[in-house]
Design an enzyme around this catalytic site. Structure first.
Site, mmCIF file in Angstrom:
data_model
loop_
_atom_site.group_PDB
_atom_site.id
_atom_site.type_symbol
_atom_site.label_atom_id
_atom_site.label_comp_id
_atom_site.label_asym_id
_atom_site.label_seq_id
_atom_site.Cartn_x
_atom_site.Cartn_y
_atom_site.Cartn_z
ATOM 1 N N GLU A 56 0.856 -1.193 0.000
ATOM 2 C CA GLU A 56 0.000 0.000 0.000
ATOM 3 C C GLU A 56 0.887 1.235 0.000
ATOM 4 O O GLU A 56 1.766 1.367 0.852
ATOM 5 C CB GLU A 56 -0.921 -0.017 1.233
ATOM 6 C CG GLU A 56 -1.688 1.264 1.504
ATOM 7 C CD GLU A 56 -2.543 1.744 0.326
ATOM 8 O OE1 GLU A 56 -3.420 0.984 -0.122
ATOM 9 O OE2 GLU A 56 -2.314 2.887 -0.148
ATOM 10 N N GLU A 82 -23.584 5.791 1.120
ATOM 11 C CA GLU A 82 -24.983 5.391 1.078
ATOM 12 C C GLU A 82 -24.967 3.933 0.652
ATOM 13 O O GLU A 82 -24.319 3.598 -0.333
ATOM 14 C CB GLU A 82 -25.729 6.211 0.014
ATOM 15 C CG GLU A 82 -25.651 7.711 0.226
ATOM 16 C CD GLU A 82 -26.045 8.517 -1.014
ATOM 17 O OE1 GLU A 82 -25.825 8.043 -2.151
ATOM 18 O OE2 GLU A 82 -26.578 9.619 -0.836
ATOM 19 N N TYR A 201 -27.438 2.089 -13.748
ATOM 20 C CA TYR A 201 -27.933 2.519 -12.433
ATOM 21 C C TYR A 201 -29.454 2.390 -12.346
ATOM 22 O O TYR A 201 -29.998 1.911 -11.355
ATOM 23 C CB TYR A 201 -27.535 3.982 -12.167
ATOM 24 C CG TYR A 201 -26.377 4.136 -11.208
ATOM 25 C CD1 TYR A 201 -25.079 3.890 -11.628
ATOM 26 C CD2 TYR A 201 -26.579 4.527 -9.892
ATOM 27 C CE1 TYR A 201 -24.015 4.040 -10.752
ATOM 28 C CE2 TYR A 201 -25.524 4.675 -9.011
ATOM 29 C CZ TYR A 201 -24.242 4.434 -9.445
ATOM 30 O OH TYR A 201 -23.191 4.571 -8.571
ATOM 31 N N SER A 512 -16.745 -2.857 -5.672
ATOM 32 C CA SER A 512 -15.370 -3.253 -5.335
ATOM 33 C C SER A 512 -15.364 -4.651 -4.728
ATOM 34 O O SER A 512 -14.496 -5.481 -5.042
ATOM 35 C CB SER A 512 -14.753 -2.259 -4.345
ATOM 36 O OG SER A 512 -14.684 -0.987 -4.944
HETATM 37 C C1 LIG Z 1 -16.294 10.776 -1.801
HETATM 38 C C2 LIG Z 1 -16.769 9.373 -1.967
HETATM 39 C C3 LIG Z 1 -18.100 9.058 -1.770
HETATM 40 C C4 LIG Z 1 -18.546 7.748 -1.942
HETATM 41 N N1 LIG Z 1 -19.856 7.454 -1.739
HETATM 42 C C5 LIG Z 1 -20.283 6.177 -1.836
HETATM 43 C C6 LIG Z 1 -21.605 5.833 -1.539
HETATM 44 O O1 LIG Z 1 -22.416 6.693 -1.202
HETATM 45 N N2 LIG Z 1 -21.982 4.529 -1.630
HETATM 46 C C7 LIG Z 1 -21.119 3.554 -1.990
HETATM 47 O O2 LIG Z 1 -21.520 2.382 -2.033
HETATM 48 N N3 LIG Z 1 -19.844 3.862 -2.320
HETATM 49 C C8 LIG Z 1 -19.423 5.139 -2.248
HETATM 50 N N4 LIG Z 1 -18.130 5.458 -2.544
HETATM 51 C C9 LIG Z 1 -17.340 4.445 -3.248
HETATM 52 C C10 LIG Z 1 -16.510 3.527 -2.401
HETATM 53 O O3 LIG Z 1 -16.077 4.116 -1.230
HETATM 54 C C11 LIG Z 1 -15.330 3.176 -3.285
HETATM 55 O O4 LIG Z 1 -15.810 2.740 -4.517
HETATM 56 C C12 LIG Z 1 -14.489 2.076 -2.704
HETATM 57 O O5 LIG Z 1 -14.082 2.415 -1.399
HETATM 58 C C13 LIG Z 1 -13.289 1.878 -3.631
HETATM 59 O O6 LIG Z 1 -12.494 0.821 -3.171
HETATM 60 P P1 LIG Z 1 -11.416 0.148 -4.134
HETATM 61 O O7 LIG Z 1 -10.742 -0.878 -3.337
HETATM 62 O O8 LIG Z 1 -12.077 -0.275 -5.373
HETATM 63 O O9 LIG Z 1 -10.433 1.303 -4.558
HETATM 64 P P2 LIG Z 1 -9.558 2.309 -3.698
HETATM 65 O O10 LIG Z 1 -10.191 2.597 -2.402
HETATM 66 O O11 LIG Z 1 -9.228 3.429 -4.607
HETATM 67 O O12 LIG Z 1 -8.253 1.471 -3.371
HETATM 68 C C14 LIG Z 1 -7.083 1.505 -4.115
HETATM 69 C C15 LIG Z 1 -5.915 1.371 -3.158
HETATM 70 O O13 LIG Z 1 -4.738 1.133 -3.908
HETATM 71 C C16 LIG Z 1 -3.699 1.957 -3.431
HETATM 72 N N5 LIG Z 1 -2.768 2.137 -4.549
HETATM 73 C C17 LIG Z 1 -3.025 2.698 -5.768
HETATM 74 N N6 LIG Z 1 -1.925 2.673 -6.540
HETATM 75 C C18 LIG Z 1 -0.961 2.073 -5.811
HETATM 76 C C19 LIG Z 1 0.398 1.760 -6.086
HETATM 77 N N7 LIG Z 1 0.961 2.060 -7.255
HETATM 78 N N8 LIG Z 1 1.114 1.132 -5.114
HETATM 79 C C20 LIG Z 1 0.539 0.825 -3.917
HETATM 80 N N9 LIG Z 1 -0.734 1.111 -3.609
HETATM 81 C C21 LIG Z 1 -1.470 1.723 -4.549
HETATM 82 C C22 LIG Z 1 -4.416 3.217 -3.004
HETATM 83 O O14 LIG Z 1 -3.664 3.999 -2.108
HETATM 84 C C23 LIG Z 1 -5.684 2.631 -2.371
HETATM 85 O O15 LIG Z 1 -5.480 2.296 -1.028
HETATM 86 C C24 LIG Z 1 -17.645 6.753 -2.348
HETATM 87 C C25 LIG Z 1 -16.297 7.064 -2.539
HETATM 88 C C26 LIG Z 1 -15.873 8.358 -2.359
HETATM 89 C C27 LIG Z 1 -14.430 8.681 -2.574
#
Ligand SMILES: Cc1cc2nc3c(=O)[nH]c(=O)nc-3n(C[C@H](O)[C@H](O)[C@H](O)COP(=O)(O)OP(=O)(O)OC[C@H]3O[C@@H](n4cnc5c(N)ncnc54)[C@H](O)[C@@H]3O)c2cc1C
Length: 591
Positions: A56, A82, A201, A512
């Site tokens: 990470e 949400e 959606y 995710s």
């Molecule tokens: C503002 C906001 C509001 C949201 N609202 C909602 C909602 O209302 N309802 C809902 O269901 N979802 C919502 N979401 C979506 C949800 O939170 C995200 O889709 C989900 O958390 C994404 O998880 P992920 O594991 O796919 O990606 P990420 O959380 O982006 O994880 C990627 C990880 O990889 C790491 N990484 C990237 N590149 C590298 C690298 N080269 N080397 C090492 N580490 C690296 C990053 O640091 C990160 O920790 C929201 C998200 C945000 C930001």
């Protein structure tokens, strides 16, 4: 990997896949997708925890799912989630993750009991004219023409929506309705975003149409999602001996491509300024979260604006995806998503009230006391006439376990960061926390002569800029995102919002977690069904209910029709007279 539904598969435990004890797993990132995949590896694939390694780049896990108190700056929640009762993969997972609040119960139990006892609903969905209820009265206000535009999109094949914008399908009839105000502020869609995702959606959440105006459709965790979701998963994984390597940037991944067969062979990473690499065998599985919607985000402070950082740097999610994509056409087209941050950025801000002076203005709008521990605004309150298109929400307090009991945390967000405000005549992206708070107080109805004083002394506000936050909503076509497990992939998978899976919708925790479950079940050959995306779009009851709800309860027979259409309807009604079809249509108020 196959999909299933129903209790038989939901409660069954898979057998241990053959040879799993000789395999290892490496993760790039510790977002929700990666952590979920680790949990599925441990629980379902039964891989020994000590064979699982996370790299990470950040000092803490969780990625987009954050919630921290930055020393000297304040509390920050870039987002609030949400969630839905039909996040099938997510609840399949969280039934097995122990709560860190209450011994002997799962995260799902905790969440289920909380939302049963204290269901979510809003008492004021929108305001205008400085804190006056906009009286949307749970109405969509869609004309017959607007409903037809929505219906047409609903039934347009995906292929016809490739690279198309929402405005290619909706005109002002939809865009000026309450429906669009609810929709774009709830899901953060912009008019220029993907028509394909808009359709997905509509289909995915058709069972929730009736719960959109007052948010009865939604459920929330007890605390911010870092504490309520990420920490329990990390604890579970650590208890199984999983290894976490923080502050470790993966700068490159090298693949061997032989005909259609693709094998991940090398991971190059940087830690403490030192470059290192790991060679992968076919028994070493690599899980890559490509891209990232909080990449390049920055936080400001009470007296500091955020930076708008759009440069893509090595060691981040976008640069890594570009390097990967350059190696095979099946690995997608990252620039489709990260190529235009002006079209996909927005900002949020966390306001921490420090005394009781702002509270009466909040109470007047949400009609609840923020300090009962229960639902407060029950979802976002949109300021209809805000130039930033501002919405704000207060979830159950405290939102952080260490938050002082007499302080309230408010989450504000603005969809248009480039437009001058209505009180602060600056774009949101140029504003300090205090200025964003002033703009919010103005829209709450605080008298002008008190705004500056309250923003300075009664609150601490921390802004967050996310240049790529809606990047997954950019218009796209098949192939722009790599499949979770691309054809011919021997030992790797893509996870998260920029990996392709069928029918589910992005910008959700479920997406995710679904990609995680599909990746693990495919690569490890876990012999149990992955729960299919909730099938409400195939349930005629949900379709009928949504149709009438979109018409604000008016039966279809009320539609404006010419003589020919009236005759056709009369004939159709005669044919169904006395049948179950007629009964069903009456039950759902279609007739
Ligand atoms: C503002 C906001 C509001 C949201 N609202 C909602 C909602 O209302 N309802 C809902 O269901 N979802 C919502 N979401 C979506 C949800 O939170 C995200 O889709 C989900 O958390 C994404 O998880 P992920 O594991 O796919 O990606 P990420 O959380 O982006 O994880 C990627 C990880 O990889 C790491 N990484 C990237 N590149 C590298 C690298 N080269 N080397 C090492 N580490 C690296 C990053 O640091 C990160 O920790 C929201 C998200 C945000 C930001």
């Amino acid at each position: 990997m196959y999909y299933s539904s129903g209790n038989y598969e939901a409660f069954a435990r898979p057998e241990k896949p053959e040879g799993v004890e000789h395999k290892s797993a490496y993760f790039i990132g510790t977002g929700l997708g990666a952590l979920a995949a680790g949990c599925f590896l441990v629980r379902d694939a039964q891989m020994p925890g000590k064979h699982i390694h996370y790299f990470e780049k950040d000092p803490v896990p969780g990625g987009a799912c954050d919630g921290y108190k930055y020393p000297g700056v304040g509390y920050v929640m870039r987002g609030g989630r949400e969630m839905d009762n039909h996040f099938e993969c997510m609840w399949d997972l969280f039934r097995s993750i122990p709560s860190i609040e209450t011994e002997g119960v799962s995260v799902l139990d905790e969440y289920y009991w909380l939302n049963k006892k204290d269901p979510n609903f809003s008492l004021c969905r929108a305001t205008e004219h400085q804190g006056q209820d906009a009286h949307t009265e749970n109405k969509f206000n869609l004309s017959d023409k607007a409903q037809m535009e929505i219906m047409k999109l609903y039934f347009t094949p995906d292929e016809d929506l490739y690279d198309k914008k929402i405005t290619d399908f909706f005109d002002d009839e939809v865009l000026n309705s309450n429906f669009w105000m609810y929709w774009r502020t709830m899901f953060a869609f912009a008019n220029w975003h993907s028509a394909l995702e808009m359709k997905l959606y509509l289909k995915r959440f058709v069972h929730h149409v009736g719960g959109l105006p007052d948010f009865t459709a939604l459920r929330f965790t007890r605390y911010n999602q870092y504490e309520s979701m990420i920490l329990p998963m990390v604890k579970y994984l650590e208890a199984h001996g999983v290894q976490f390597h923080y502050n470790t940037k993966v700068t490159d991944v090298r693949f061997e491509i032989r005909g259609t067969q693709k094998t991940a062979r090398k991971v190059v990473f940087e830690k403490d300024g030192q470059q290192d690499e790991i060679d992968l065998t076919e028994e070493d599985y690599l899980f890559i979260t490509n891209g990232g919607n909080v990449e390049n985000s920055s936080i400001g402070a009470q007296d500091k604006a955020c930076e708008f950082k759009t440069d893509i740097q090595p060691g981040g999610g976008w640069d890594l995806w570009r390097r990967i994509a350059a190696q095979d056409p099946a690995f997608g087209h990252p620039d489709k998503f990260c190529g235009n941050p002006e079209k996909c950025n927005w900002m949020s801000a966390t306001v921490n009230t420090l005394d009781q002076k702002i509270i009466p203005y909040i109470k007047k709008i949400c009609r609840r006391d923020p300090f009962t521990g229960g639902v407060v605004t029950g979802g976002i309150v949109t300021v209809k006439d805000s130039s930033w298109l501002m919405s704000w929400t207060i979830n159950r307090q405290p939102q952080f376990r260490d938050q002082p009991k007499d302080q309230c945390l408010v989450w504000i967000y603005g969809l248009f960061s480039d437009r001058p405000g209505d009180y602060i005549k600056k774009p949101m992206r140029d504003c300090t926390g205090k200025e964003i708070c002033e703009e919010w107080l103005y829209h709450l109805g605080v008298p002008a002569d008190q705004i500056e004083d309250l923003a300075s002394h009664s609150a601490n506000t921390v802004p967050a800029m996310m240049p790529f936050v809606s990047s997954f909503f950019m218009p796209r076509r098949a192939g722009d995102r790599p499949d979770v497990v691309p054809e011919g992939a021997v030992n790797f998978a893509f996870l998260g919002q920029f990996a392709e899976t069928k029918r589910d919708t992005i910008f959700t925790t479920e997406y995710s977690i679904r990609t995680a479950m599909e990746a693990v079940y495919s690569l490890m050959r876990v012999d149990r069904g992955v729960p299919e995306v909730w099938g409400s779009t195939y349930d005629v009851r949900d379709l009928l209910a949504a149709t009438i709800q979109l018409r604000d309860g008016r039966p279809l027979t009320d539609m404006k029709m010419d003589m020919k259409q009236k005759i056709a309807l009369k004939e159709a009604l005669k044919k169904i007279e006395g049948t179950d079809v007629e009964k069903l249509l009456k039950e759902y108020h279609v007739l």
